[in-house]
Design an enzyme around this catalytic site. Structure first.
Site: not given
Length: 267
Positions: A48, A59, A174
């Site tokens: 990725e 994040d 995911y």
């Protein structure tokens, strides 16, 4: 293009895939392709490539700092695609996903950016800020250009929504392993195993389930695999090692060893 992802899962014959995340242009542009080389040499099955964005809401501090440093050094989406092109030249069969935020694609023109990404060897996208319910144009453009659309689910995603995500995803689904943002962790809660089981039930035989966020040791990998994960996704633990490396040679050697330890857990 997404055929590379399907071929990789097929080749693994039910064994867990190792997906490794790197930030394009961190610690510098030249190093990124070398980092990918080291991770693949250690056993990474999927890469990725994070395209730096100014407001990476999903994040944690580790990846935020790496993205900020890359942006400060002048890494643009175009430069990130050039890095992807270099990686593709070195690794023709490697599944390569771009992980970024939807504004990057919208600003450049969804269709235009998808085509350029495909030309540079990208197999699909992971966009953490784009919910599946608002993704019709994105899915249509991705289908037109043969791109995988990897959507995210969380531990508290309802069963109905999990089924919808599984249907709309391609490549893999995911599953975020924990509540919150990315970042290495020491332990995982029991709810993570339950979330993996529910995701697997929703996906059935349609699509693999990859699990990420917080995985930083072989023991973590084994926990996820034991709960049913088809792929483990490791990011912050890789970026941490890059950040603290004393020199490039040591960094690349450590990344190869780390990836190999995770890959052994996948077997």
């Amino acid at each position: 293009m997404q055929d590379r992802i399907a071929a990789t899962f097929q080749m693994l014959q039910g064994k867990c895939a190792l997906a490794c995340y790197v930030v394009a242009g961190y610690p510098d542009v030249k190093a990124t392709a070398d980092i990918v080389d080291a991770l693949v040499a250690g056993g990474a099955d999927i890469i990725e490539l994070g395209i730096p964005f100014s407001d990476p809401i999903a994040d944690g501090p580790t990846i935020q700092q790496a993205s900020h440093q890359a942006l400060e050094a002048g890494v643009t989406p175009e430069k990130a695609l050039a890095i992807a092109k270099a990686v593709r030249k070195r690794h023709p069969a490697l599944p390569l996903l771009a992980m970024t935020y939807s504004n990057i694609l919208v600003h450049a023109g969804m269709d235009n950016f998808m085509k350029r990404a495909g030309d540079c060897g990208i197999d699909g996208f992971i966009l953490p800020d784009l919910p599946v319910e608002e993704a019709a144009d994105y899915i249509a453009s991705a289908k037109k250009h043969g791109m995988a659309t990897v959507f995210l689910a969380s531990p508290n995603t309802s069963d109905d929504r999990l089924r919808n995500i599984a249907t709309k995803s391609s490549g893999f689904m995911y599953l975020v392993s924990v509540y919150g943002i990315t970042g290495a962790r020491r332990t995982f809660e029991g709810y993570t195993a339950g979330a993996i089981k529910r995701a697997k039930d929703a996906a059935g035989s349609k699509i693999p389930v990859g699990v990420g966020f917080g995985i930083s040791t072989p023991a973590h990998a084994k926990f996820m695999i034991g709960a049913g994960a088809d792929a483990i996704i490791v990011g912050s633990a890789i970026v941490d090692r890059i950040a603290r490396a004393k020199n490039r040679r040591a960094m690349l050697a450590e990344l190869r060893v780390f990836a190999a330890s995770l890959k052994r857990a996948c077997r």
